[in-house]
Design a protein around this motif. Structure first.
Motif, short mmCIF file in Angstrom:
data_model
loop_
_atom_site.label_atom_id
_atom_site.label_comp_id
_atom_site.label_asym_id
_atom_site.label_seq_id
_atom_site.Cartn_x
_atom_site.Cartn_y
_atom_site.Cartn_z
N MET A 1 1.23 -1.22 0.07
CA MET A 1 -0.05 0.08 0.02
C MET A 1 1.06 1.71 0.01
O MET A 1 1.53 1.47 0.92
CB MET A 1 -1.22 0.03 1.73
N THR A 2 0.59 1.62 -0.26
CA THR A 2 1.59 3.36 -1.01
C THR A 2 0.90 4.25 0.17
O THR A 2 0.07 4.28 0.64
CB THR A 2 0.65 4.40 -2.19
N LEU A 3 1.73 5.17 0.96
CA LEU A 3 1.27 6.16 2.36
C LEU A 3 1.09 7.39 1.10
O LEU A 3 1.11 7.85 2.70
CB LEU A 3 1.70 5.26 2.78
N VAL A 4 1.71 7.78 1.01
CA VAL A 4 1.94 9.08 0.05
C VAL A 4 1.87 8.67 -1.32
O VAL A 4 2.59 8.74 -2.01
CB VAL A 4 3.40 9.82 0.66
N ASN A 5 0.53 9.20 -1.62
CA ASN A 5 0.31 9.84 -2.50
C ASN A 5 0.46 10.98 -3.61
O ASN A 5 0.50 11.47 -2.66
CB ASN A 5 -1.80 9.21 -2.80
N TYR A 6 0.91 10.74 -4.90
CA TYR A 6 1.10 12.09 -5.79
C TYR A 6 0.80 12.30 -6.41
O TYR A 6 0.70 11.27 -7.43
CB TYR A 6 2.93 11.96 -5.57
N ASP A 7 -0.30 13.47 -6.61
CA ASP A 7 -0.58 13.58 -7.65
C ASP A 7 0.14 15.77 -8.54
O ASP A 7 -0.09 15.90 -7.76
CB ASP A 7 -2.06 13.93 -7.63
N LEU A 8 0.15 15.39 -9.67
CA LEU A 8 0.60 16.51 -10.19
C LEU A 8 -0.59 17.24 -11.27
O LEU A 8 -0.95 16.66 -12.61
CB LEU A 8 1.70 17.01 -11.10
N LYS A 9 -1.31 18.64 -10.95
CA LYS A 9 -1.99 18.87 -12.02
C LYS A 9 -2.35 20.31 -12.08
O LYS A 9 -2.05 20.89 -10.36
CB LYS A 9 -3.30 18.34 -11.46
N GLU A 10 -2.04 20.91 -13.19
CA GLU A 10 -2.13 22.50 -13.34
C GLU A 10 -1.09 23.19 -12.68
O GLU A 10 -1.32 24.44 -11.85
CB GLU A 10 -3.26 23.08 -13.35
N GLY A 11 0.20 22.32 -12.51
CA GLY A 11 1.29 23.11 -11.67
C GLY A 11 0.98 22.69 -9.78
O GLY A 11 2.30 23.11 -9.35
#
Length: 272
Positions: A1-11
Motif C-alpha cells: 500500500m502506498t502511504l503518500v499518494n502523489y498527484d500533479l495537476k496544473e502546476g
C-alpha cells in the motif's frame, strides 16, 4: 500500500498522507514523503506543493504509536532524525508549500503542517489542532518545539504544548497557527483553486519561491546579511523573464502573464 499518494495537476503537486484510519506516520511514510518532496522540488512543472491527508477525519494524528512501542531507543532516535531531515527538505524547497487540513491535525501531524509555509482549512473544519504529546510523557519531537515557538513566540508556544491544548480551526486562526479558512464544500477543489492562485500566469511562482528563500534563509541572520541575501535573490529575478514581463505589463496597463516568456529576459509578445 502506498502511504503518500502523489498527484500533479496544473502546476500543483499534491502529496496525500494515506494510512487509515488516522494517517499516522511511520519510517516508511517518511521515506515515501522524502521521495515525493524531492520529485516535486526537481520537477519544473511543479509550482506549488500541497500536503494533505486522505479521508475526511484526519490530516495526520502523528507517529504510529504501535510502531514506537516496538522500537528500541536507538530506532526511535533515527526515526526522529529522518523525520527532521524530511521536513527540513520540505521547508527548504524553494516552492510554496501549503498544508491543507482536511481533519484532525494533532501531534506529529501538526509538526508536519508546521513545516509548510501556509496552513489552510475549510470554514466547516470540525477537527482539532494541537500538540498534546505532554499527555504521553514526551515532547513534540518532530520539530514542534522549534517551529511553534518561531511561529507564535516562546510564551504562547510553551503554553500550548505544556497544557496540551487542542484548538478549533477558528481558535488556531486567531493565534496565527492557521492562515486562512476557505469557503466551499468540495475540499479538494477549493484547496486546488487556492493553490493555483499562487501559480503562473496569475502570480510569478518564481518570485514567490524567491520570497520564501529570502524569508527562510534570512530570518535568523543579522540584518545586514539578510539584506545581502535579499539583494542577490532580487538580482536573479531582475535577470529573468518574469520581472521583464511584470514591469512591461505595469507600464502599459495590462495584466501580466507570468511563466509564458522565453528564457532570455525579454517579455513575450503581447496581443491586445
Amino acid at each position: 500500500m502506498t502511504l503518500v499518494n502523489y498527484d500533479l495537476k496544473e502546476g500543483v503537486a499534491t502529496l496525500t498522507l494515506s494510512n487509515p484510519p488516522a494517517n499516522a506516520y511511520s519510517t516508511r511514510m517518511f521515506e515515501e514523503m522524502d521521495a515525493a518532496i524531492l520529485d516535486a522540488r526537481r520537477n519544473k512543472q511543479v509550482e506549488v506543493i500541497v500536503v494533505t491527508g486522505a479521508g475526511e477525519k484526519f490530516f495526520c494524528a502523528g507517529a504510529d504509536i504501535g510502531m514506537l512501542a516496538e522500537a528500541d531507543p536507538e530506532e526511535k532516535y533515527y526515526f526522529c532524525l529522518h523525520a527532521n531531515e524530511t521536513l527540513l527538505r520540505l521547508e527548504n524547497t524553494p516552492k510554496l508549500v501549503i498544508a491543507a487540513l482536511n481533519g484532525h491535525c494533532v501531534g506529529g501531524g501538526l509538526e508536519v503542517a508546521l513545516a509548510a509555509d501556509l496552513r489552510v482549512a475549510l470554514t466547516t473544519f470540525s477537527g482539532k489542532i494541537g500538540l498534546p504529546e505532554v499527555g504521553l510523557g514526551v515532547l513534540p519531537g518532530t520539530g514542534g518545539t522549534q517551529r511553534l515557538a518561531r511561529l507564535l513566540g516562546k510564551s504562547h508556544a510553551i503554553e500550548l504544548m505544556a497544557e496540551g491544548t487542542l484548538l478549533t480551526a477558528e481558535e488556531a486562526k486567531e493565534k496565527g497557527l492557521v492562515n486562512r479558512l476557505l469557503e466551499g464544500d468540495n475540499f479538494q477543489a477549493v484547496v486546488h483553486e487556492y493553490a493555483r492562485s499562487f501559480c503562473n500566469p496569475v502570480k510569478s511562482s518564481r518570485a514567490i519561491g524567491h520570497i520564501k528563500r529570502a524569508v527562510s534563509g534570512g530570518i535568523d541572520l543579522p540584518l545586514e546579511s539578510g539584506l545581502a541575501l535579499e539583494r542577490e535573490l532580487q538580482q536573479r529575478l531582475f535577470t529573468g523573464p518574469d520581472a521583464a514581463e511584470g514591469i512591461s505589463a505595469f507600464n502599459v496597463g495590462r495584466k501580466p502573464q507570468f511563466g509564458n516568456q522565453v528564457e532570455t529576459g525579454a517579455a513575450a509578445p503581447h496581443s491586445s
